[in-house]
Design a protein around this motif. Structure first.
Motif, mmCIF file in Angstrom:
data_model
loop_
_atom_site.group_PDB
_atom_site.id
_atom_site.type_symbol
_atom_site.label_atom_id
_atom_site.label_comp_id
_atom_site.label_asym_id
_atom_site.label_seq_id
_atom_site.Cartn_x
_atom_site.Cartn_y
_atom_site.Cartn_z
ATOM 1 N N GLY A 41 0.813 -1.216 0.000
ATOM 2 C CA GLY A 41 0.000 0.000 0.000
ATOM 3 C C GLY A 41 0.842 1.258 0.000
ATOM 4 N N TRP A 42 1.917 1.241 0.773
ATOM 5 C CA TRP A 42 2.810 2.394 0.842
ATOM 6 C C TRP A 42 3.486 2.641 -0.505
ATOM 7 C CZ3 TRP A 42 8.095 2.439 3.737
ATOM 8 C CH2 TRP A 42 8.580 3.738 3.825
ATOM 9 N N VAL A 43 3.953 1.573 -1.144
ATOM 10 C CA VAL A 43 4.601 1.702 -2.455
ATOM 11 C C VAL A 43 3.615 2.268 -3.470
ATOM 12 C CG1 VAL A 43 5.544 0.395 -4.400
ATOM 13 C CG2 VAL A 43 6.345 -0.065 -2.101
ATOM 14 N N THR A 44 2.396 1.752 -3.479
ATOM 15 C CA THR A 44 1.393 2.221 -4.429
ATOM 16 C C THR A 44 1.043 3.682 -4.180
ATOM 17 O OG1 THR A 44 0.515 -0.014 -4.550
ATOM 18 C CG2 THR A 44 -0.887 1.742 -5.385
ATOM 19 N N TYR A 45 0.908 4.057 -2.931
ATOM 20 C CA TYR A 45 0.582 5.443 -2.593
ATOM 21 C C TYR A 45 1.709 6.398 -2.980
ATOM 22 C CZ TYR A 45 -0.459 9.560 0.212
ATOM 23 O OH TYR A 45 -0.701 10.835 0.623
ATOM 24 N N GLU A 46 2.943 5.998 -2.707
ATOM 25 C CA GLU A 46 4.077 6.886 -2.918
ATOM 26 C C GLU A 46 4.565 6.919 -4.368
ATOM 27 O OE1 GLU A 46 8.232 6.220 -1.192
ATOM 28 O OE2 GLU A 46 7.296 7.558 0.264
ATOM 29 N N ASN A 47 4.476 5.781 -5.075
ATOM 30 C CA ASN A 47 5.089 5.698 -6.398
ATOM 31 C C ASN A 47 4.117 5.451 -7.537
ATOM 32 O OD1 ASN A 47 7.913 5.869 -5.488
ATOM 33 N ND2 ASN A 47 7.393 3.977 -4.442
ATOM 34 N N GLY A 48 2.865 5.176 -7.238
ATOM 35 C CA GLY A 48 1.872 4.992 -8.280
ATOM 36 C C GLY A 48 1.522 3.535 -8.514
ATOM 37 N N PRO A 49 0.461 3.323 -9.294
ATOM 38 C CA PRO A 49 -0.051 1.963 -9.489
ATOM 39 C C PRO A 49 0.889 1.045 -10.286
ATOM 40 C CG PRO A 49 -1.295 3.535 -10.808
ATOM 41 C CD PRO A 49 -0.381 4.328 -9.928
ATOM 42 N N PHE A 50 1.697 1.592 -11.176
ATOM 43 C CA PHE A 50 2.616 0.733 -11.923
ATOM 44 C C PHE A 50 3.591 0.038 -10.986
ATOM 45 C CE2 PHE A 50 6.757 0.179 -13.982
ATOM 46 C CZ PHE A 50 6.413 -0.750 -14.949
ATOM 47 N N TRP A 51 4.224 0.803 -10.107
ATOM 48 C CA TRP A 51 5.175 0.218 -9.163
ATOM 49 C C TRP A 51 4.468 -0.665 -8.145
ATOM 50 C CZ3 TRP A 51 10.053 -0.173 -10.161
ATOM 51 C CH2 TRP A 51 10.636 0.744 -11.040
ATOM 52 N N GLY A 52 3.256 -0.286 -7.769
ATOM 53 C CA GLY A 52 2.488 -1.126 -6.855
ATOM 54 C C GLY A 52 2.186 -2.482 -7.465
ATOM 55 N N LEU A 53 1.791 -2.506 -8.722
ATOM 56 C CA LEU A 53 1.512 -3.768 -9.402
ATOM 57 C C LEU A 53 2.781 -4.588 -9.582
ATOM 58 C CD1 LEU A 53 -0.594 -5.529 -10.808
ATOM 59 C CD2 LEU A 53 -0.080 -4.298 -12.916
ATOM 60 N N LEU A 54 3.871 -3.942 -9.890
ATOM 61 C CA LEU A 54 5.146 -4.637 -10.034
ATOM 62 C C LEU A 54 5.575 -5.281 -8.711
ATOM 63 C CD1 LEU A 54 7.266 -5.071 -12.288
ATOM 64 C CD2 LEU A 54 8.490 -3.139 -11.329
ATOM 65 N N CYS A 55 5.406 -4.559 -7.624
ATOM 66 C CA CYS A 55 5.747 -5.113 -6.309
ATOM 67 C C CYS A 55 4.770 -6.210 -5.908
ATOM 68 C CB CYS A 55 5.770 -4.007 -5.259
ATOM 69 S SG CYS A 55 7.147 -2.869 -5.478
ATOM 70 N N LEU A 56 3.516 -6.093 -6.292
ATOM 71 C CA LEU A 56 2.543 -7.152 -6.026
ATOM 72 C C LEU A 56 2.946 -8.439 -6.737
ATOM 73 C CD1 LEU A 56 -0.234 -8.091 -4.905
ATOM 74 C CD2 LEU A 56 -1.195 -7.309 -7.070
ATOM 75 N N LEU A 57 3.351 -8.336 -7.990
ATOM 76 C CA LEU A 57 3.793 -9.516 -8.732
ATOM 77 C C LEU A 57 5.057 -10.119 -8.138
ATOM 78 C CD1 LEU A 57 3.103 -8.313 -12.379
ATOM 79 C CD2 LEU A 57 1.770 -9.917 -11.007
ATOM 80 N N ALA A 58 5.966 -9.267 -7.695
ATOM 81 C CA ALA A 58 7.192 -9.763 -7.057
ATOM 82 C C ALA A 58 6.863 -10.476 -5.750
ATOM 83 C CB ALA A 58 8.158 -8.613 -6.808
ATOM 84 N N GLY A 59 5.969 -9.903 -4.963
ATOM 85 C CA GLY A 59 5.577 -10.538 -3.709
ATOM 86 C C GLY A 59 4.835 -11.840 -3.925
ATOM 87 N N ALA A 60 4.004 -11.900 -4.962
ATOM 88 C CA ALA A 60 3.275 -13.133 -5.268
ATOM 89 C C ALA A 60 4.230 -14.226 -5.740
ATOM 90 C CB ALA A 60 2.211 -12.866 -6.321
ATOM 91 N N SER A 61 5.291 -13.842 -6.415
ATOM 92 C CA SER A 61 6.256 -14.863 -6.844
ATOM 93 C C SER A 61 7.060 -15.389 -5.663
ATOM 94 C CB SER A 61 7.184 -14.308 -7.921
ATOM 95 O OG SER A 61 8.087 -13.372 -7.378
#
Length: 76
Positions: A41-61
């Motif tokens: 949530g912090w990443v998405t808020y601070e850096n936008g949805p692109f980085w939030g989605l990228l971090c979500l995919l990294a965390g899911a992997s």
């Protein structure tokens, strides 16, 4: 930008948890999930949805087996 540094630290911590004995993996996965959700949530808020989605995919992997087990439980 600080949030992305914490994501990198989270990934390093996940790699270190992987090196622990197998009996401790699930405990580590719960800790990673509990810290990863607010971090996402912090990443998405601070850096936008692109980085939030990228971090979500990294965390899911990283946490793929807990997600697979969750999907199996939901199907039942």
């Amino acid at each position: 930008m600080l949030s992305l540094a914490f994501v990198c630290l989270w990934v390093v911590l996940a790699s270190l948890i992987m090196l622990l004995p197998r009996r401790l993996h699930w405990r580590g996965a719960y800790v990673l999930a509990a810290t990863g959700v607010p971090l996402l949530g912090w990443v998405t808020y601070e850096n936008g949805p692109f980085w939030g989605l990228l971090c979500l995919l990294a965390g899911a992997s990283v946490l793929r087996w807990p997600l697979i087990r969750l999907a199996q439980r939901v199907r039942r």
